[in-house]
Structure formats: structure tokens, C-alpha cells
Design a protein around this motif. Structure first.
Motif, PDB file in Angstrom:
ATOM      1  N   SER A   2       0.820  -1.192   0.000  1.00 37.95           N
ATOM      2  CA  SER A   2       0.000   0.000   0.000  1.00 37.95           C
ATOM      3  C   SER A   2       0.867   1.261   0.000  1.00 37.95           C
ATOM      4  CB  SER A   2      -0.885  -0.012   1.250  1.00 37.95           C
ATOM      5  OG  SER A   2      -1.502   1.231   1.415  1.00 37.95           O
ATOM      6  N   GLU A   4      -0.295   3.919   1.429  1.00 34.73           N
ATOM      7  CA  GLU A   4      -1.059   4.648   2.430  1.00 34.73           C
ATOM      8  C   GLU A   4      -0.200   5.646   3.200  1.00 34.73           C
ATOM      9  OE1 GLU A   4      -2.307   5.009   6.617  1.00 34.73           O
ATOM     10  OE2 GLU A   4      -1.214   3.211   6.133  1.00 34.73           O
ATOM     11  N   THR A  72      -2.158  -7.966   5.425  1.00 30.59           N
ATOM     12  CA  THR A  72      -3.133  -7.909   4.345  1.00 30.59           C
ATOM     13  C   THR A  72      -2.488  -7.753   2.971  1.00 30.59           C
ATOM     14  OG1 THR A  72      -5.123  -6.743   3.568  1.00 30.59           O
ATOM     15  CG2 THR A  72      -3.404  -5.391   4.585  1.00 30.59           C
ATOM     16  N   TYR A  74      -4.417  -5.985   0.908  1.00 33.61           N
ATOM     17  CA  TYR A  74      -5.187  -4.780   0.598  1.00 33.61           C
ATOM     18  C   TYR A  74      -6.211  -4.999  -0.518  1.00 33.61           C
ATOM     19  CZ  TYR A  74      -1.848  -2.228   3.476  1.00 33.61           C
ATOM     20  OH  TYR A  74      -1.068  -1.793   4.511  1.00 33.61           O
ATOM     21  N   GLU A 107      -8.333   1.706   3.462  1.00 36.22           N
ATOM     22  CA  GLU A 107      -7.603   0.758   2.625  1.00 36.22           C
ATOM     23  C   GLU A 107      -7.982  -0.695   2.887  1.00 36.22           C
ATOM     24  OE1 GLU A 107      -3.727   1.213   1.370  1.00 36.22           O
ATOM     25  OE2 GLU A 107      -3.588   3.308   1.950  1.00 36.22           O
ATOM     26  N   LEU A 108      -8.860  -0.920   3.865  1.00 45.63           N
ATOM     27  CA  LEU A 108      -9.253  -2.287   4.204  1.00 45.63           C
ATOM     28  C   LEU A 108     -10.711  -2.567   3.857  1.00 45.63           C
ATOM     29  CD1 LEU A 108      -7.427  -2.529   7.649  1.00 45.63           C
ATOM     30  CD2 LEU A 108      -6.616  -3.308   5.405  1.00 45.63           C
TER      31      LEU A 108
END
Length: 148
Positions: A2, A4, A72, A74, A107-108
């Protein structure tokens, strides 16, 4: 991975942040090595696990008082791990707030499946729609030789 940027959520004197620079690794390591699920985990393993997860620190002012991380891709899957609030701050709804923030993280969203492991917190996680594994016959696990 990610891209993020760190995010923050405030509630009174408390803060949840995904800023990895804020995390107190010795504090996290100390808590985890006294837990049933991470007893004996080295500081190097804690550091690597944090670096490769979406981590959430819970703070009262500048003091870290809780933590959780999500492993994750993502896109389809998330595994919730190492969630805790130190005992002195339990009973204030901070653990529930932490889980609300984690699950609602932008983002999840849209993931197909979330998983976690717990021995004693089933009731807590049920509040967030976690349940027993629906199809245990489809799941397998692999443990290092000698571990059960």
C-alpha cells in the motif's frame, strides 16, 4: 504494498495513529513477550512484523497504551494480529474504538475475508462480526516441526 499515508483518529486525550514512526517497539515487544500468543518473540521479529503490516498505535498523549496490526494484501484478505490495550487503560472502550478504526480503515474496505486467532476474546470479537470459522474443513495450517 500500500502507498497509504499515515492516518490519525482522536477521542478526547486518546489518539490512534498508523504512523509507524510513533510506534514504541520496545513497549510493543515487552507486552507481546508477556502474552500467551507471542511469548518469546524476539525484538527483531516484532520489528519485522510491524514493518510488514498495517499497524495501529493507541496513545494517551505521547504514551503508547495499545496496539494492533493487520496483515493484508489490501485486496482480498486481512489477518488481525497482536491486538492489545494495557491493563491500566482497559474498561474505557478503547479496545472497541481501536477495532472500529481498524475495520473502518479506508484501505481495508471490500476485502473478502478477515481472520484472527484468539483463545479468550471470542465475545469481544463477536461484537465486530467475527465468528467461528464457517468451513474449517477448507482451512489448513502449518507449524514448525516440534510445535503444536
Amino acid at each position: 504494498m500500500s502507498q497509504e499515508l499515515s492516518s490519525e483518529w482522536c477521542r478526547g486525550e486518546y489518539l490512534i495513529s498508523t504512523d509507524a514512526a510513533r510506534l514504541d517497539l520496545p513497549f510493543i515487544h515487552d507486552f507481546l513477550t508477556h502474552s500467551y500468543w507471542a511469548n518469546g518473540r524476539s525484538i527483531e521479529v516484532v520489528k519485522r512484523s510491524v514493518e510488514n503490516s498495517l499497524s495501529f498505535g493507541l496513545y494517551r498523549e505521547s504514551q503508547q497504551i495499545g496496539f494492533g496490526r493487520v496483515i493484508t494484501d489490501y485486496a482480498t484478505f486481512a489477518y488481525l494480529a497482536d491486538v492489545f490495550v494495557v491493563e491500566a487503560f482497559r474498561g474505557k472502550g478503547l479496545g472497541q474504538w481501536l477495532l472500529q478504526v481498524v475495520i473502518a480503515h479506508p484501505e481495508l474496505q471490500g476485502l473478502r475475508k478477515w481472520m484472527l486467532g484468539t483463545i479468550d476474546a471470542h465475545g469481544f470479537y463477536r461484537k465486530f462480526q467475527f465468528s467461528q470459522v464457517r468451513h474449517p474443513e477448507r482451512l489448513m495450517e502449518r507449524w514448525p516441526l516440534g510445535e503444536v
